[in-house]
Design a protein around this motif. Sequence first.
Motif, mmCIF file in Angstrom:
data_model
loop_
_atom_site.group_PDB
_atom_site.id
_atom_site.type_symbol
_atom_site.label_atom_id
_atom_site.label_comp_id
_atom_site.label_asym_id
_atom_site.label_seq_id
_atom_site.Cartn_x
_atom_site.Cartn_y
_atom_site.Cartn_z
ATOM 1 N N MET A 158 47.429 31.235 36.489
ATOM 2 C CA MET A 158 46.969 31.682 37.814
ATOM 3 C C MET A 158 47.238 33.172 38.014
ATOM 4 O O MET A 158 46.417 33.870 38.607
ATOM 5 C CB MET A 158 47.630 30.849 38.915
ATOM 6 C CG MET A 158 47.017 29.465 38.984
ATOM 7 S SD MET A 158 47.606 28.409 40.312
ATOM 8 C CE MET A 158 47.705 29.458 41.692
ATOM 9 N N THR A 159 48.364 33.660 37.513
ATOM 10 C CA THR A 159 48.645 35.091 37.607
ATOM 11 C C THR A 159 47.543 35.884 36.914
ATOM 12 O O THR A 159 47.006 36.844 37.483
ATOM 13 C CB THR A 159 50.015 35.417 36.975
ATOM 14 O OG1 THR A 159 51.039 34.741 37.709
ATOM 15 C CG2 THR A 159 50.295 36.909 36.990
ATOM 16 N N ALA A 160 47.201 35.479 35.699
ATOM 17 C CA ALA A 160 46.146 36.175 34.959
ATOM 18 C C ALA A 160 44.820 36.097 35.705
ATOM 19 O O ALA A 160 44.080 37.094 35.772
ATOM 20 C CB ALA A 160 46.009 35.577 33.556
ATOM 21 N N PHE A 161 44.505 34.948 36.279
ATOM 22 C CA PHE A 161 43.263 34.792 37.041
ATOM 23 C C PHE A 161 43.219 35.782 38.198
ATOM 24 O O PHE A 161 42.217 36.460 38.407
ATOM 25 C CB PHE A 161 43.150 33.359 37.568
ATOM 26 C CG PHE A 161 41.964 33.132 38.467
ATOM 27 C CD1 PHE A 161 40.705 32.922 37.936
ATOM 28 C CD2 PHE A 161 42.105 33.116 39.842
ATOM 29 C CE1 PHE A 161 39.601 32.706 38.763
ATOM 30 C CE2 PHE A 161 41.012 32.897 40.678
ATOM 31 C CZ PHE A 161 39.764 32.694 40.135
ATOM 32 N N PHE A 162 44.310 35.860 38.947
ATOM 33 C CA PHE A 162 44.326 36.730 40.128
ATOM 34 C C PHE A 162 44.520 38.208 39.778
ATOM 35 O O PHE A 162 44.317 39.071 40.613
ATOM 36 C CB PHE A 162 45.384 36.264 41.129
ATOM 37 C CG PHE A 162 44.969 35.041 41.901
ATOM 38 C CD1 PHE A 162 43.841 35.062 42.713
ATOM 39 C CD2 PHE A 162 45.692 33.867 41.818
ATOM 40 C CE1 PHE A 162 43.443 33.942 43.428
ATOM 41 C CE2 PHE A 162 45.313 32.740 42.535
ATOM 42 C CZ PHE A 162 44.186 32.777 43.342
ATOM 43 N N VAL A 205 48.727 37.191 43.155
ATOM 44 C CA VAL A 205 49.492 37.492 41.943
ATOM 45 C C VAL A 205 50.978 37.326 42.247
ATOM 46 O O VAL A 205 51.714 36.697 41.478
ATOM 47 C CB VAL A 205 49.198 38.921 41.422
ATOM 48 C CG1 VAL A 205 50.191 39.325 40.340
ATOM 49 C CG2 VAL A 205 47.773 39.025 40.899
ATOM 50 N N GLY A 206 51.404 37.841 43.371
ATOM 51 C CA GLY A 206 52.811 37.708 43.768
ATOM 52 C C GLY A 206 53.216 36.258 43.955
ATOM 53 O O GLY A 206 54.290 35.843 43.496
ATOM 54 N N PHE A 207 52.372 35.462 44.620
ATOM 55 C CA PHE A 207 52.671 34.040 44.808
ATOM 56 C C PHE A 207 52.788 33.335 43.451
ATOM 57 O O PHE A 207 53.695 32.526 43.233
ATOM 58 C CB PHE A 207 51.573 33.338 45.616
ATOM 59 C CG PHE A 207 51.378 33.845 47.019
ATOM 60 C CD1 PHE A 207 52.450 34.249 47.806
ATOM 61 C CD2 PHE A 207 50.107 33.921 47.565
ATOM 62 C CE1 PHE A 207 52.258 34.699 49.097
ATOM 63 C CE2 PHE A 207 49.903 34.367 48.864
ATOM 64 C CZ PHE A 207 50.985 34.768 49.635
ATOM 65 N N SER A 208 51.873 33.655 42.552
ATOM 66 C CA SER A 208 51.860 33.019 41.236
ATOM 67 C C SER A 208 53.083 33.417 40.422
ATOM 68 O O SER A 208 53.702 32.567 39.770
ATOM 69 C CB SER A 208 50.579 33.387 40.483
ATOM 70 O OG SER A 208 49.445 32.925 41.189
#
Length: 128
Positions: free
Chosen positions: A67-71, A81-84
């Motif tokens: 999810m980080t990479a997606f966002f 990105v921060g949430f992930s």
Amino acid sequence: MKKHARLLISIALLAAPLCHAASKLDLGIWMRAIDHKSVNVQKALAAGRHDEAAADAQALQKLYADMTAFFEKDYPAADAVGFSREGERQASAITTALAAGDVTSAKGAARAIALACNDCHDPYKPLP
């Protein structure tokens, strides 16, 4: 010659999913998987099944990394990105705490993941 062409086409078709950007569908799948794994971790911790909880926490780390990479790349959103990254950090904290025999901290990190889902879910699912 035909045999080689078919082989090349087959290789290209198999490699195509590895090269594509993540989609909104992927995001929905990851969110459901995170929900499922988060519940599993909490149940496993409550039942004293620490190896199972650690395995699910490692799966959570991978999901949050995706999810980080997606966002970061496919649907830029700094807050998501921060949430992930925070979810990935909390998932890592579960495995670290369990390795140290600190079940209380592992339970706290698992609970933090469960409580944080809506922070990202509310603004990003479904995506516009």
